[in-house]
Write a protein that holds these residues in place. Structure first.
Motif, PDB file in Angstrom:
ATOM      1  N   GLN A   1       0.834  -1.197  -0.054  1.00  0.00           N
ATOM      2  CA  GLN A   1      -0.022   0.008   0.068  1.00  0.00           C
ATOM      3  C   GLN A   1       1.020   1.104  -0.100  1.00  0.00           C
ATOM      4  O   GLN A   1       0.240   2.194  -0.128  1.00  0.00           O
ATOM      5  N   ARG A   2       2.179   1.180   0.123  1.00  0.00           N
ATOM      6  CA  ARG A   2       2.970   2.417   0.188  1.00  0.00           C
ATOM      7  C   ARG A   2       3.038   3.123  -1.194  1.00  0.00           C
ATOM      8  O   ARG A   2       3.391   3.973  -1.427  1.00  0.00           O
ATOM      9  N   ARG A   3       2.789   2.157  -2.250  1.00  0.00           N
ATOM     10  CA  ARG A   3       2.452   2.655  -3.741  1.00  0.00           C
ATOM     11  C   ARG A   3       1.512   4.175  -3.818  1.00  0.00           C
ATOM     12  O   ARG A   3       1.542   4.574  -4.616  1.00  0.00           O
ATOM     13  N   LEU A   4       0.637   3.876  -2.759  1.00  0.00           N
ATOM     14  CA  LEU A   4      -0.372   5.085  -2.858  1.00  0.00           C
ATOM     15  C   LEU A   4       0.258   6.118  -2.330  1.00  0.00           C
ATOM     16  O   LEU A   4      -0.373   7.380  -2.367  1.00  0.00           O
ATOM     17  N   THR A   5       1.339   6.285  -1.724  1.00  0.00           N
ATOM     18  CA  THR A   5       1.835   7.671  -0.976  1.00  0.00           C
ATOM     19  C   THR A   5       3.354   7.661  -1.502  1.00  0.00           C
ATOM     20  O   THR A   5       3.859   6.786  -2.598  1.00  0.00           O
ATOM     21  N   GLY A   6       4.078   8.813  -1.214  1.00  0.00           N
ATOM     22  CA  GLY A   6       5.242   9.091  -1.628  1.00  0.00           C
ATOM     23  C   GLY A   6       5.195  10.045  -2.630  1.00  0.00           C
ATOM     24  O   GLY A   6       4.215  10.709  -3.115  1.00  0.00           O
ATOM     25  N   GLU A   7       6.368  10.421  -3.335  1.00  0.00           N
ATOM     26  CA  GLU A   7       6.687  11.294  -4.562  1.00  0.00           C
ATOM     27  C   GLU A   7       5.903  10.985  -5.719  1.00  0.00           C
ATOM     28  O   GLU A   7       5.439  11.829  -6.434  1.00  0.00           O
ATOM     29  N   SER A   8       5.790   9.831  -6.057  1.00  0.00           N
ATOM     30  CA  SER A   8       5.220   9.467  -7.336  1.00  0.00           C
ATOM     31  C   SER A   8       4.003   8.346  -6.992  1.00  0.00           C
ATOM     32  O   SER A   8       4.448   7.226  -7.395  1.00  0.00           O
ATOM     33  N   PRO A   9       2.905   8.807  -6.407  1.00  0.00           N
ATOM     34  CA  PRO A   9       2.141   7.638  -6.154  1.00  0.00           C
ATOM     35  C   PRO A   9       1.163   7.125  -7.236  1.00  0.00           C
ATOM     36  O   PRO A   9       1.123   7.798  -8.200  1.00  0.00           O
ATOM     37  N   LEU A  10       0.960   6.036  -7.017  1.00  0.00           N
ATOM     38  CA  LEU A  10       0.357   5.071  -8.042  1.00  0.00           C
ATOM     39  C   LEU A  10      -1.251   5.892  -8.025  1.00  0.00           C
ATOM     40  O   LEU A  10      -1.761   6.231  -6.904  1.00  0.00           O
ATOM     41  N   THR A  11      -1.751   5.758  -9.257  1.00  0.00           N
ATOM     42  CA  THR A  11      -3.211   6.402  -9.503  1.00  0.00           C
ATOM     43  C   THR A  11      -4.031   4.955  -9.399  1.00  0.00           C
ATOM     44  O   THR A  11      -3.651   4.213 -10.384  1.00  0.00           O
ATOM     45  N   LEU A  12      -4.915   4.848  -8.399  1.00  0.00           N
ATOM     46  CA  LEU A  12      -5.829   4.033  -8.395  1.00  0.00           C
ATOM     47  C   LEU A  12      -7.241   4.431  -8.596  1.00  0.00           C
ATOM     48  O   LEU A  12      -7.756   5.260  -7.971  1.00  0.00           O
ATOM     49  N   TRP A  13      -7.734   3.405  -9.554  1.00  0.00           N
ATOM     50  CA  TRP A  13      -9.282   3.735  -9.871  1.00  0.00           C
ATOM     51  C   TRP A  13      -9.980   2.348  -9.609  1.00  0.00           C
ATOM     52  O   TRP A  13      -9.719   1.478 -10.421  1.00  0.00           O
ATOM     53  N   ALA A  14     -10.840   2.425  -8.618  1.00  0.00           N
ATOM     54  CA  ALA A  14     -11.423   1.171  -8.407  1.00  0.00           C
ATOM     55  C   ALA A  14     -12.952   0.938  -8.466  1.00  0.00           C
ATOM     56  O   ALA A  14     -13.539   2.245  -7.856  1.00  0.00           O
ATOM     57  N   VAL A  15     -13.372   0.097  -9.183  1.00  0.00           N
ATOM     58  CA  VAL A  15     -14.879  -0.158  -8.923  1.00  0.00           C
ATOM     59  C   VAL A  15     -15.264  -1.375  -8.348  1.00  0.00           C
ATOM     60  O   VAL A  15     -14.522  -2.512  -8.700  1.00  0.00           O
ATOM     61  N   ILE A  16     -16.108  -1.464  -7.145  1.00  0.00           N
ATOM     62  CA  ILE A  16     -16.208  -2.473  -6.426  1.00  0.00           C
ATOM     63  C   ILE A  16     -17.825  -2.798  -6.020  1.00  0.00           C
ATOM     64  O   ILE A  16     -18.635  -1.690  -6.114  1.00  0.00           O
ATOM     65  N   ASP A  17     -18.161  -3.976  -6.423  1.00  0.00           N
ATOM     66  CA  ASP A  17     -19.475  -4.409  -6.069  1.00  0.00           C
ATOM     67  C   ASP A  17     -19.947  -3.951  -4.638  1.00  0.00           C
ATOM     68  O   ASP A  17     -19.181  -4.083  -3.696  1.00  0.00           O
ATOM     69  N   GLU A  18     -21.298  -3.717  -4.609  1.00  0.00           N
ATOM     70  CA  GLU A  18     -21.857  -3.443  -3.389  1.00  0.00           C
ATOM     71  C   GLU A  18     -21.524  -4.484  -2.232  1.00  0.00           C
ATOM     72  O   GLU A  18     -21.431  -4.126  -1.099  1.00  0.00           O
ATOM     73  N   ALA A  19     -21.636  -5.486  -2.944  1.00  0.00           N
ATOM     74  CA  ALA A  19     -21.596  -6.920  -2.093  1.00  0.00           C
ATOM     75  C   ALA A  19     -20.071  -6.731  -0.986  1.00  0.00           C
ATOM     76  O   ALA A  19     -19.977  -7.277  -0.005  1.00  0.00           O
ATOM     77  N   ALA A  20     -19.030  -6.031  -1.838  1.00  0.00           N
ATOM     78  CA  ALA A  20     -17.665  -6.172  -1.002  1.00  0.00           C
ATOM     79  C   ALA A  20     -17.972  -5.269   0.167  1.00  0.00           C
ATOM     80  O   ALA A  20     -17.086  -5.593   1.214  1.00  0.00           O
ATOM     81  N   VAL A  21     -18.512  -4.367   0.258  1.00  0.00           N
ATOM     82  CA  VAL A  21     -18.711  -3.468   1.342  1.00  0.00           C
ATOM     83  C   VAL A  21     -19.936  -4.043   2.296  1.00  0.00           C
ATOM     84  O   VAL A  21     -19.895  -3.529   3.770  1.00  0.00           O
TER      85      VAL A  21
END
Length: 290
Positions: free
Chosen positions: A164-184
């Motif tokens: 999950q460190r990829r989501l922070t830092g100098e060049s963070p990963l761009t994450l675009w997630a679509v998740i089904d309602e069941a997952a939450v």
């Protein structure tokens, strides 16, 4: 070109292997040399050449040197960057210390994930791994490793949180997630774990590089009826998009343009069908306060 690739290439050995394999494939096809003949030159099969060119196996520097000679790359200045790339591609990644926990097919994915600039993902059962809290991750991991000792479970959770460190830092990963309602809505680890997980999602979507959309039940059927998948895009133009689909004991990687374009279109349709990001925030807040 080769020296530019070496200078700008990321640190992931997985991606370095793919970059080197791509260059070797271009050199081979440019000379009209078959995989069989290339394999013969390094005492290997045509299948081994195919795996090398796809970056699926490690390189021996001697083999790269022999292939470069066969392909007519004899100038030391042209050979040196590619030989250096071969050396770097064989260095272990940060996840090497977790090697005893990782099947080879997932180790490839971690390398790709570490080098990607954008990941678009659809998930229908669980919150995506990059968005999981440690407690939720532990509950998910226990489903597949119910008999694992506590120490192993903890290391598996540490590996997931390290990714999950990829989501922070100098060049963070761009994450675009679509998740089904069941997952939450599916309760994993108990109500408090789920509450913490939803609060965590609300915190993450405040970041500019994280986009989340919920696919609600009332939308009925949708474009991703075949199941979860991820599309990884890299900053290097030489690298194609990679579509990743995980199964119980293996994974499928697609890097042909026709395949990736198909999945991009599916993801585009999902993004239209799902709740938009602002509506998703409201959805999660209602779920949290309901």
């Amino acid at each position: 070109m080769e020296s530019d690739i070496l200078r700008h290439s990321p640190g992931s050995p997985t991606v370095l292997r793919i970059l080197l394999g791509t260059q070797l494939r271009r050199l081979r096809t440019g000379k009209g040399i078959s995989r069989e003949d290339a394999g013969y030159s390094i005492r290997a099969s045509h299948a081994k050449i195919s795996r090398l060119e796809l970056g699926q196996v490690s390189f021996k520097e001697r083999d790269v040197a022999d292939l470069l000679t066969l392909y007519g790359v004899t100038d030391p200045g042209d050979r040196a960057p590619l030989l250096e790339l071969a050396r770097k591609a064989n260095e272990p990644g940060w996840w090497h210390k977790y090697g005893d926990l990782l099947p080879s097919w997932f180790e490839i994915y971690i390398g790709l994930e570490g080098a990607a600039s954008v990941i678009r993902t659809y998930e229908n059962q669980f919150v995506p791994g990059l968005l999981q809290t440690p407690a939720y991750a532990r509950a998910v991991i226990e489903l597949a490793h119910e008999n694992a000792p506590a120490g192993e479970l903890e290391r598996r959770v540490q590996l997931r949180t390290a990714r999950q460190r990829r989501l922070t830092g100098e060049s963070p990963l761009t994450l675009w997630a679509v998740i089904d309602e069941a997952a939450v809505r599916r309760v994993l680890g108990g109500p408090e774990v789920m509450r913490e997980q939803i609060e965590h999602l609300l915190e993450l979507i405040a970041h500019h590089n994280v986009t989340l959309q919920i696919m609600p039940f009332d939308r009925g059927g949708h474009a991703a009826a075949g199941g979860p998948f991820s599309i990884l895009r890299f900053p290097e133009r030489e690298l194609p998009d990679v579509v990743y689909m995980e199964q119980l004991t293996s994974a499928l990687y697609l890097d042909k343009v026709a395949d990736s374009e198909h999945y991009v279109k599916v993801m585009d349709r999902l993004s239209v069908q799902a709740e938009q990001p602002r509506q998703t925030r409201a959805f999660l807040e209602r779920l949290l306060n309901g």
